[in-house]
Write a protein that holds these residues in place. Structure first.
Motif, mmCIF file in Angstrom:
data_model
loop_
_atom_site.group_PDB
_atom_site.id
_atom_site.type_symbol
_atom_site.label_atom_id
_atom_site.label_comp_id
_atom_site.label_asym_id
_atom_site.label_seq_id
_atom_site.Cartn_x
_atom_site.Cartn_y
_atom_site.Cartn_z
ATOM 1 N N UNK A 86 54.426 -4.126 -62.019
ATOM 2 C CA UNK A 86 54.975 -5.446 -61.689
ATOM 3 C C UNK A 86 53.865 -6.467 -61.519
ATOM 4 N N UNK A 87 52.746 -6.068 -60.917
ATOM 5 C CA UNK A 87 51.598 -6.954 -60.740
ATOM 6 C C UNK A 87 50.356 -6.082 -60.626
ATOM 7 N N UNK A 88 49.542 -6.036 -61.682
ATOM 8 C CA UNK A 88 48.360 -5.169 -61.677
ATOM 9 C C UNK A 88 47.414 -5.418 -60.502
ATOM 10 N N UNK A 89 47.439 -6.593 -59.908
ATOM 11 C CA UNK A 89 46.568 -6.884 -58.763
ATOM 12 C C UNK A 89 46.922 -6.024 -57.548
ATOM 13 N N UNK A 90 48.132 -5.492 -57.509
ATOM 14 C CA UNK A 90 48.537 -4.623 -56.402
ATOM 15 C C UNK A 90 47.662 -3.376 -56.331
ATOM 16 N N UNK A 91 46.986 -3.050 -57.424
ATOM 17 C CA UNK A 91 46.090 -1.890 -57.434
ATOM 18 C C UNK A 91 44.971 -2.036 -56.414
ATOM 19 N N UNK A 92 44.672 -3.249 -56.005
ATOM 20 C CA UNK A 92 43.649 -3.451 -54.988
ATOM 21 C C UNK A 92 44.070 -2.844 -53.652
ATOM 22 N N UNK A 93 45.355 -2.803 -53.360
ATOM 23 C CA UNK A 93 45.867 -2.261 -52.099
ATOM 24 C C UNK A 93 46.495 -0.885 -52.261
ATOM 25 N N UNK A 94 46.386 -0.316 -53.429
ATOM 26 C CA UNK A 94 46.928 1.022 -53.674
ATOM 27 C C UNK A 94 45.803 1.920 -54.141
ATOM 28 N N UNK A 95 45.787 3.179 -53.805
ATOM 29 C CA UNK A 95 46.756 3.868 -52.982
ATOM 30 C C UNK A 95 46.789 3.307 -51.556
ATOM 31 N N UNK A 96 47.825 3.693 -50.853
ATOM 32 C CA UNK A 96 48.035 3.204 -49.493
ATOM 33 C C UNK A 96 46.948 3.708 -48.553
ATOM 34 N N UNK A 97 46.752 2.962 -47.490
ATOM 35 C CA UNK A 97 45.792 3.344 -46.458
ATOM 36 C C UNK A 97 46.462 3.249 -45.095
ATOM 37 N N UNK A 98 46.240 4.271 -44.283
ATOM 38 C CA UNK A 98 46.722 4.268 -42.903
ATOM 39 C C UNK A 98 45.500 4.464 -42.017
ATOM 40 N N UNK A 99 45.369 3.597 -41.026
ATOM 41 C CA UNK A 99 44.258 3.657 -40.081
ATOM 42 C C UNK A 99 44.725 4.301 -38.785
ATOM 43 N N UNK A 100 43.936 5.238 -38.292
ATOM 44 C CA UNK A 100 44.165 5.834 -36.981
ATOM 45 C C UNK A 100 42.918 5.501 -36.169
ATOM 46 N N UNK A 101 43.104 4.830 -35.011
ATOM 47 C CA UNK A 101 41.949 4.377 -34.245
ATOM 48 C C UNK A 101 42.201 4.471 -32.758
ATOM 49 N N UNK A 102 41.126 4.375 -32.034
ATOM 50 C CA UNK A 102 41.151 4.442 -30.581
ATOM 51 C C UNK A 102 40.744 3.078 -30.030
ATOM 52 N N UNK A 103 41.502 2.584 -29.059
ATOM 53 C CA UNK A 103 41.080 1.397 -28.320
ATOM 54 C C UNK A 103 41.298 1.673 -26.836
ATOM 55 N N UNK A 104 41.152 0.662 -26.021
ATOM 56 C CA UNK A 104 41.253 0.851 -24.563
ATOM 57 C C UNK A 104 42.616 1.390 -24.130
ATOM 58 N N UNK A 105 43.650 1.164 -24.945
ATOM 59 C CA UNK A 105 44.997 1.610 -24.606
ATOM 60 C C UNK A 105 45.334 2.990 -25.157
#
Length: 148
Positions: A86-105
């Protein structure tokens, strides 16, 4: 290496500034356990893990310290390919990324919302695919943070 690390941090900071574009969930587990759980869920799904990036370990390799942060990069060509068609520019954000992080909470898991992805690119012709992706991301991350 330090320049690369600084660039990554700047990119993450820029993304975090647009928190309304993110889906963020607290995790009852630490970062490593949450990431391990998500990796297992990915392995059991039609998606494939492309990479797992441990930013804390990379920082330590550059004699720097940071709280735990791990990115899992994964995708399913059956979902991603129609978006890139649909839009080749979407390849910049694919494959998907999920962030797991630690903060003060505590530990958190988060990802760019599918709606934000759709807004970035011309994906009107892929609404069904976007909905399937949204449901898959929600389900996978919900399972990763579910208390057993």
């Amino acid at each position: 290496m330090r320049k690369l690390f600084a660039t990554i941090l700047l990119c993450l900071a820029g993304t975090a500034a647009q928190a309304e574009d993110w889906v963020i969930k607290p995790s009852p587990y630490d970062v490593a356990t949450t990431a391990d759980r998500l990796e297992g869920i990915i392995d059991a799904s039609p998606a494939s893990l492309v990479a797992r990036v441990d930013h804390q370990a990379a920082a330590a390799g550059a004699d720097l310290q940071m709280d735990p942060a791990t990115v899992l990069i994964f995708g399913n060509p059956a979902l991603g390919t129609p978006l890139m068609q649909a839009d080749p520019r979407a390849a910049l954000d694919l494959p998907l990324r999920v962030l797991v992080w630690q903060d003060a909470d505590g530990a958190k898991i988060g990802y760019l919302s599918v709606e934000a992805l759709a807004e970035r690119y011309d994906l009107d012709s892929a609404k069904d695919t976007l909905e399937r992706m949204k449901q898959a991301l929600a389900s996978m991350t919900d399972k990763a943070v579910a208390e057993d």
